[in-house]
Design an enzyme around this catalytic site. Structure first.
Site, PDB file in Angstrom:
ATOM      1  N   GLY A 153      28.545 -29.674  12.776  1.00 14.93           N
ATOM      2  CA  GLY A 153      29.040 -29.733  11.400  1.00 14.93           C
ATOM      3  C   GLY A 153      28.079 -29.006  10.494  1.00 14.93           C
ATOM      4  CD  GLU A 185      34.679 -23.986   1.130  1.00 17.49           C
ATOM      5  OE1 GLU A 185      33.923 -23.200   0.538  1.00 17.49           O
ATOM      6  OE2 GLU A 185      35.917 -23.852   1.151  1.00 17.49           O
TER       7      GLU A 185
HETATM    8  C1  LIG Z   1      39.331 -32.501   4.847  1.00 21.31           C
HETATM    9  C2  LIG Z   1      38.390 -31.602   5.592  1.00 21.31           C
HETATM   10  C3  LIG Z   1      38.699 -30.274   5.712  1.00 21.31           C
HETATM   11  C4  LIG Z   1      37.843 -29.428   6.432  1.00 21.31           C
HETATM   12  N1  LIG Z   1      38.216 -28.115   6.597  1.00 21.31           N
HETATM   13  C5  LIG Z   1      37.446 -27.328   7.409  1.00 21.31           C
HETATM   14  C6  LIG Z   1      37.870 -25.975   7.702  1.00 21.31           C
HETATM   15  O1  LIG Z   1      38.922 -25.515   7.224  1.00 21.31           O
HETATM   16  N2  LIG Z   1      37.112 -25.232   8.523  1.00 21.31           N
HETATM   17  C7  LIG Z   1      35.956 -25.726   9.085  1.00 21.31           C
HETATM   18  O2  LIG Z   1      35.307 -24.996   9.825  1.00 21.31           O
HETATM   19  N3  LIG Z   1      35.525 -26.976   8.812  1.00 21.31           N
HETATM   20  C8  LIG Z   1      36.246 -27.791   7.993  1.00 21.31           C
HETATM   21  N4  LIG Z   1      35.837 -29.077   7.725  1.00 21.31           N
HETATM   22  C9  LIG Z   1      34.557 -29.543   8.279  1.00 21.31           C
HETATM   23  C10 LIG Z   1      33.467 -29.650   7.233  1.00 21.31           C
HETATM   24  O3  LIG Z   1      33.021 -28.372   6.846  1.00 21.31           O
HETATM   25  C11 LIG Z   1      32.332 -30.524   7.811  1.00 21.31           C
HETATM   26  O4  LIG Z   1      32.815 -31.846   7.799  1.00 21.31           O
HETATM   27  C12 LIG Z   1      31.029 -30.421   7.046  1.00 21.31           C
HETATM   28  O5  LIG Z   1      30.461 -29.167   7.212  1.00 21.31           O
HETATM   29  C13 LIG Z   1      30.022 -31.501   7.451  1.00 21.31           C
HETATM   30  O6  LIG Z   1      29.887 -31.609   8.818  1.00 21.31           O
HETATM   31  P1  LIG Z   1      30.035 -33.037   9.531  1.00 21.31           P
HETATM   32  O7  LIG Z   1      31.214 -33.668   8.994  1.00 21.31           O
HETATM   33  O8  LIG Z   1      29.964 -32.812  10.967  1.00 21.31           O
HETATM   34  O9  LIG Z   1      28.801 -33.881   9.045  1.00 21.31           O
HETATM   35  P2  LIG Z   1      27.342 -33.914   9.677  1.00 21.31           P
HETATM   36  O10 LIG Z   1      26.801 -32.553   9.758  1.00 21.31           O
HETATM   37  O11 LIG Z   1      27.371 -34.737  10.907  1.00 21.31           O
HETATM   38  O12 LIG Z   1      26.556 -34.692   8.554  1.00 21.31           O
HETATM   39  C14 LIG Z   1      26.570 -36.115   8.386  1.00 21.31           C
HETATM   40  C15 LIG Z   1      25.624 -36.447   7.256  1.00 21.31           C
HETATM   41  O13 LIG Z   1      24.291 -36.043   7.630  1.00 21.31           O
HETATM   42  C16 LIG Z   1      23.762 -35.223   6.644  1.00 21.31           C
HETATM   43  N5  LIG Z   1      22.847 -34.259   7.261  1.00 21.31           N
HETATM   44  C17 LIG Z   1      23.069 -33.447   8.313  1.00 21.31           C
HETATM   45  N6  LIG Z   1      21.982 -32.706   8.542  1.00 21.31           N
HETATM   46  C18 LIG Z   1      21.065 -33.045   7.613  1.00 21.31           C
HETATM   47  C19 LIG Z   1      19.755 -32.617   7.320  1.00 21.31           C
HETATM   48  N7  LIG Z   1      19.150 -31.662   8.038  1.00 21.31           N
HETATM   49  N8  LIG Z   1      19.109 -33.186   6.282  1.00 21.31           N
HETATM   50  C20 LIG Z   1      19.692 -34.154   5.547  1.00 21.31           C
HETATM   51  N9  LIG Z   1      20.942 -34.593   5.766  1.00 21.31           N
HETATM   52  C21 LIG Z   1      21.613 -34.044   6.799  1.00 21.31           C
HETATM   53  C22 LIG Z   1      24.962 -34.539   6.037  1.00 21.31           C
HETATM   54  O14 LIG Z   1      24.665 -34.011   4.758  1.00 21.31           O
HETATM   55  C23 LIG Z   1      25.931 -35.685   5.979  1.00 21.31           C
HETATM   56  O15 LIG Z   1      25.622 -36.490   4.877  1.00 21.31           O
HETATM   57  C24 LIG Z   1      36.652 -29.935   7.000  1.00 21.31           C
HETATM   58  C25 LIG Z   1      36.347 -31.278   6.854  1.00 21.31           C
HETATM   59  C26 LIG Z   1      37.199 -32.122   6.171  1.00 21.31           C
HETATM   60  C27 LIG Z   1      36.835 -33.552   6.067  1.00 21.31           C
END
Ligand SMILES: Cc1cc2nc3c(=O)[nH]c(=O)nc-3n(C[C@H](O)[C@H](O)[C@H](O)COP(=O)(O)OP(=O)(O)OC[C@H]3O[C@@H](n4cnc5c(N)ncnc54)[C@H](O)[C@@H]3O)c2cc1C
Ligand SMILES: Cc1cc2nc3c(=O)[nH]c(=O)nc-3n(C[C@H](O)[C@H](O)[C@H](O)COP(=O)(O)OP(=O)(O)OC[C@H]3O[C@@H](n4cnc5c(N)ncnc54)[C@H](O)[C@@H]3O)c2cc1C
Lengths: 260, 384
Positions: free
Chosen positions: B131, B363
Site C-alpha cells: 500500500g 493517493e
Molecule cells: C476507496 C479506495 C479506492 C482506492 N483506489 C485505488 C486505485 O484506484 N488504485 C490504486 O492503486 N490504489 C487504490 N486504493 C489503495 C490506496 O491507494 C491505499 O489504500 C493507500 O495507498 C494506503 O495503503 P494501505 O491501505 O495498504 O495502507 P498501509 O500502507 O498498510 O498503511 C496503514 C497505516 O500505516 C501507516 N503507515 C504506513 N507506513 C508508514 C510509515 N512508514 N510511517 C508512518 N505510518 C505509516 C499509513 O499511513 C496508514 O495509516 C484505493 C483505496 C481505497 C480505500
C-alpha cells in the site's frame, strides 16, 4: 445558409424584477444577468439546423449594455459562429419598436436566410420585437413555432395554438419565433466555453447602423411607460391537515373547480 | 501577481456550477441510495467533455491545464463525491500516466478516446501486500518475445469493475526495486485479466472498486508505457497532479458543507433565536471558512506550478495532507452544527462526513505526505 438568432440578456429570471421608480426601467444593477432562457431554444434550433446542414453560419445578435456580451458568449459557447453586440449609451431607454428597428439594421448586415427569436422575453415581455424586426426587414413572420423544418427554400412550422397546432410555411428568408417546447437546449460543451472567447464579436453603435441619437433611445421612443404597480398578492392557499379525510377533501375541492 | 482566474476559467467554473446544480446535485441522494450514477448523467458528462479536462487538445482533451481541471473538480466536489472520484481516477492517474509516459501512438489509441469519454480509465498500483510502500509490489512482468506475461494481484482499484483501459504496474526486474517497475496499458477483455467482487465501502457510493487478478495475462510490448523501469516514476509524477486535484475536490465538498451549515445556522431556532446567534456556532463557521480559503489558495498555487511545467511534489504533498484533513474537520463541524439530522442516512452531511474520510488514505496517506514533506525539509531541498 445564414441564421441570425436574436438574444437578450435578462436579470436572473428566478428572482423578482425590481423597477426603478424614477426611470420606470427594470433595475439591472446588482442583479445577476443571464442569457434569457427563452433564447436558448432558438439557439438550439439554429444549431440543430447547422448540424443537419454543415456550413450553416449561426450569428447571435443582441442589443443591450456592454455586459450583454456575456449572453452572446453563452450562445457562442453553445456553438454559434459569431456574435454581434449593438451597444451605445444613446440606445438606453429604447422602446420595443426602436429596439426592433435597430436590431433589424444589425441583422440585415448578416444577410440572413432565417431570423429566429423567442416568442417573448422573460423580463420586459412585450412580444413586439420579432414582429417589428420582420416589418423593418420586409420579411414574413411565423410565430409560436413548436416545430421547425426547412425544405426547398421554405420554412415550415407547427404553430402552437390553444387547441392544437397549425402548419404554416413561408418562403425564406423569414422571421420565426419559437416556443419552449421546440427542443431541449444543450449545455455548452466545455470545449465550446473555452473557444467562445476566441470567436468574433462585432461591436456596433447606433451611428454604425446609421441612426442619429434622436432616432433611438429615450428620445426616439414613441412609447412611454407611465407607471407601474406590483401584481396583486396571491391569497395564501388552504392547508388541509390529514385527519383521514384529506384525500376526499382535496378531491372535492378539485371537483368544485371542475378540474377533475 | 494576479489572483483572478483567467476569464475562460471563470466562464468554465460558472458553467460547470450550473451543470452541477441542475443535473448532479438533484440526483446525489439517488446515487447514494442506488450505489450508481445514472447512465444518462455519466453519458452527458462524457459528451460535454468532463473526462478530458487537462489533456492536450491535440489528443481530444480540453487543454485547460491543471488549473482548469482543479476549478472543475472544485465545482464537481460540491455534489456527491462519486462524480469527482470516478473522474479523478480516470483523469489524474489513469489518463495522467498515459499523458506523461505514453508515446504518440499510445496517446492516439488510448488517451484520445479517454479524453473524449469513449473509454474509461483505471490505475492499478496497490496490492494486498503493498500500500504505502508502493515500490514493494509483487506483480511481475516477464518478457517473452514481443509480449510480456503478467502475474499478480491488485486491490481496491477505482473504476476497476468497468474500466476499458487500466494502467498496471508490475516489476520487470525485482533486483532493481522501484527502478525495476514498469507500467503497462491493459485493455478490458485481455485474456488472463480476472475481476474480484466489487468492494462494499464506507462511502463513495456510486463509485466502485474491486480486486484485479492477472493470470499469465499477455500484454504486447507496444503497450508498455515508456522504457522498462520508468513506471514507478511516471506513477509518482501523475500522483502529483492527482493529489492537487483531489484537494480541489475536497475544497468543493467542504464549501458545500459550509454553505449548508451557514443556512442551517440561520434557519434553525433554539432557545427562541437562530442557533447562528451563538458564538459557539459562529466560531465553527469562521474556522471552516478560514481553512477552506487557505486550502483553495494552496490548490491554485500547486496547480499553477504544475501548469508552468515545474515539479510540484512538495506542494502536492502539502495540499493533499492539508486539504484532506481540513475536509475532515469541516465535515465534523458541519455534523455538529446540523445536530441529530446530520446523523440520518438521507442527509448530505452524513454522506459527506463518510465520503471525506477516504481523502486521508488514498493517493498516499497523510503519513506518507508528511514523510515526503519532512524528507524534503531534512534534505534541505524544499523550494519556496
Ligand atoms: C476507496 C479506495 C479506492 C482506492 N483506489 C485505488 C486505485 O484506484 N488504485 C490504486 O492503486 N490504489 C487504490 N486504493 C489503495 C490506496 O491507494 C491505499 O489504500 C493507500 O495507498 C494506503 O495503503 P494501505 O491501505 O495498504 O495502507 P498501509 O500502507 O498498510 O498503511 C496503514 C497505516 O500505516 C501507516 N503507515 C504506513 N507506513 C508508514 C510509515 N512508514 N510511517 C508512518 N505510518 C505509516 C499509513 O499511513 C496508514 O495509516 C484505493 C483505496 C481505497 C480505500
Ligand atoms: C444601454 C441599454 C439599456 C437598456 N436598458 C433596458 C431596460 O432598462 N429595460 C428594458 O426592458 N430593456 C432595456 N434595454 C433593451 C431594449 O430596450 C429591450 O430589449 C426592448 O424593450 C425589448 O422588449 P421586450 O423584452 O419586451 O422584447 P420581446 O418582444 O418580448 O422579445 C422577444 C424576442 O425578441 C428578441 N429581442 C428582444 N429584445 C432584444 C434585444 N435587446 N436584443 C436582441 N434580441 C432581442 C429576443 O429574441 C426576444 O426573445 C436596453 C438596451 C440598451 C442598449
Amino acid at each position: 445558409m445564414n441564421i441570425v438568432v436574436c438574444v437578450k440578456q435578462v436579470p436572473e429570471p428566478t428572482g423578482t424584477n425590481r423597477i426603478d421608480p424614477k426611470s420606470l426601467r427594470i433595475l439591472r444593477e446588482g442583479v445577476d444577468s443571464v442569457l434569457d432562457p427563452a433564447d436558448e431554444f432558438s439557439i438550439e434550433a439554429a444549431l440543430q439546423i447547422q448540424e443537419a446542414n454543415p456550413g450553416t453560419n449561426v450569428v447571435v445578435v443582441s442589443m443591450g449594455p456592454d455586459r450583454a456580451l456575456e449572453a452572446i458568449r453563452r450562445g457562442l459557447a453553445m456553438g454559434a459562429n459569431k456574435g454581434v453586440l449593438v451597444s451605445d449609451a444613446n440606445l438606453a431607454g429604447s422602446d420595443a419598436l426602436t429596439t426592433a428597428k435597430v436590431l433589424a439594421a444589425a441583422i440585415k448586415r448578416e444577410n440572413p436566410d432565417l431570423v429566429l427569436c423567442a416568442t417573448e422575453s422573460s423580463d420586459a415581455y412585450t412580444g413586439m420585437v420579432p414582429g417589428g424586426i420582420a416589418h423593418h426587414l420586409g420579411l414574413p413572420l411565423l410565430s409560436y413555432a413548436k416545430k421547425l423544418t426547412l425544405a426547398g427554400g421554405k420554412v415550415q412550422i407547427e404553430r402552437q395554438t390553444e387547441a392544437g397546432f397549425q402548419r404554416v410555411e413561408a418562403q425564406l428568408p423569414a422571421v420565426v419565433t419559437v416556443t419552449g417546447s421546440i427542443n431541449t437546449p444543450r449545455y455548452p460543451a466545455l470545449k465550446g466555453i473555452m473557444q467562445a472567447k476566441k470567436k468574433p464579436v462585432d461591436q456596433l453603435t447606433a451611428a454604425d447602423l446609421g441612426f442619429s441619437p434622436e432616432q433611438v433611445g429615450e428620445k426616439g421612443a414613441k412609447e412611454k411607460v407611465l407607471g407601474w404597480a406590483p401584481a396583486e398578492q396571491r391569497k395564501a392557499g388552504t392547508v388541509i391537515k390529514d385527519d383521514g379525510t384529506a384525500a376526499t377533501q382535496i378531491a372535492d375541492f378539485l371537483a368544485q373547480l371542475k378540474v377533475i | 501577481m494576479d489572483f483572478q482566474l483567467p476569464e475562460e476559467l471563470i466562464d468554465l467554473k460558472k458553467s460547470i456550477r450550473e451543470f452541477v446544480d441542475k443535473e448532479l446535485i438533484p440526483v446525489s441522494q439517488q446515487v447514494e441510495d442506488e450505489d450508481k450514477i445514472p447512465d444518462n448523467v455519466l453519458k452527458q458528462m462524457k459528451e460535454l467533455g468532463y473526462f478530458g479536462l487537462p489533456f492536450p487538445e491535440e489528443y481530444g482533451g480540453m487543454g485547460v491545464g491543471y488549473m482548469g481541471y482543479c476549478v472543475a473538480l472544485e465545482e464537481l466536489g460540491r455534489a456527491n463525491a462519486a462524480y469527482s472520484n470516478i473522474l479523478g481516477a480516470h483523469t489524474s492517474i489513469a489518463g495522467g500516466t498515459i499523458a506523461l509516459g505514453g508515446n504518440a501512438q499510445q496517446k492516439e489509441k488510448y488517451l484520445r478516446p479517454m479524453a473524449e469519454g469513449k473509454m474509461l480509465g483505471a490505475f492499478a498500483l496497490t496490492e494486498p501486500g503493498s500500500g504505502s510502500d508502493a515500490a514493494s509490489i509483487r506483480t511481475t512482468a516477464f518478457k517473452k518475445g514481443d509480449r510480456y506475461i503478467i502475474n499478480g494481484q491488485k486491490i481496491w482499484i477505482t473504476n476497476g469493475p468497468y474500466a476499458d483501459v487500466i494502467t498496471v504496474y508490475a516489476s520487470t526486474d525485482k533486483t532493481l526495486g522501484p527502478r525495476g517497475i514498469s507500467a503497462f496499458i491493459v485493455e478490458k477483455g485481455t485474456p488472463g485479466l480476472e475481476y474480484g467482487k466489487v468492494d462494499h465501502k464506507m462511502g463513495l457510493h456510486g463509485s466502485h472498486t474491486c480486486p484485479l487478478f492477472f493470470e499469465d495475462m499477455e500484454v504486447a510490448e507496444e503497450n508498455r508505457l515508456g522504457p522498462e523501469g520508468t513506471g514507478f516514476y511516471t506513477a509518482m509524477k501523475a500522483l502529483d497532479g492527482g493529489r492537487v486535484s483531489l484537494a480541489a475536490g475536497a475544497v468543493g465538498g467542504a464549501q458545500a458543507m459550509l454553505e449548508a451549515s451557514v443556512k442551517h445556522a440561520q434557519e434553525r431556532q433554539q432557545f427562541g433565536k437562530p442557533i447562528g446567534e451563538n458564538q459557539a456556532i459562529q466560531w465553527m463557521l469562521a474556522d471552516m471558512e478560514v481553512e477552506i480559503h487557505a486550502t483553495r489558495l494552496m490548490v491554485y498555487h500547486a496547480a499553477w506550478k504544475l501548469d508552468q511545467g515545474q515539479r510540484a511534489s512538495h506542494e502536492a504533498a502539502m495540499v493533499k495532507v492539508y486539504a484532506s484533513e481540513m475536509a475532515g474537520r469541516v465535515a465534523d463541524k458541519a455534523v455538529q452544527i446540523h445536530g441529530g439530522m446530520a446523523y440520518m442516512h438521507d442527509s448530505p452531511i452524513e454522506r459527506g462526513y463518510r465520503d471525506v474520510r477516504i481523502l486521508r488514505i488514498y493517493e498516499g496517506t497523510s503519513e506518507v505526505q508528511r514523510m515526503i514533506i519532512a524528507g524534503d525539509l531534512l534534505k534541505n531541498s524544499s523550494k519556496n
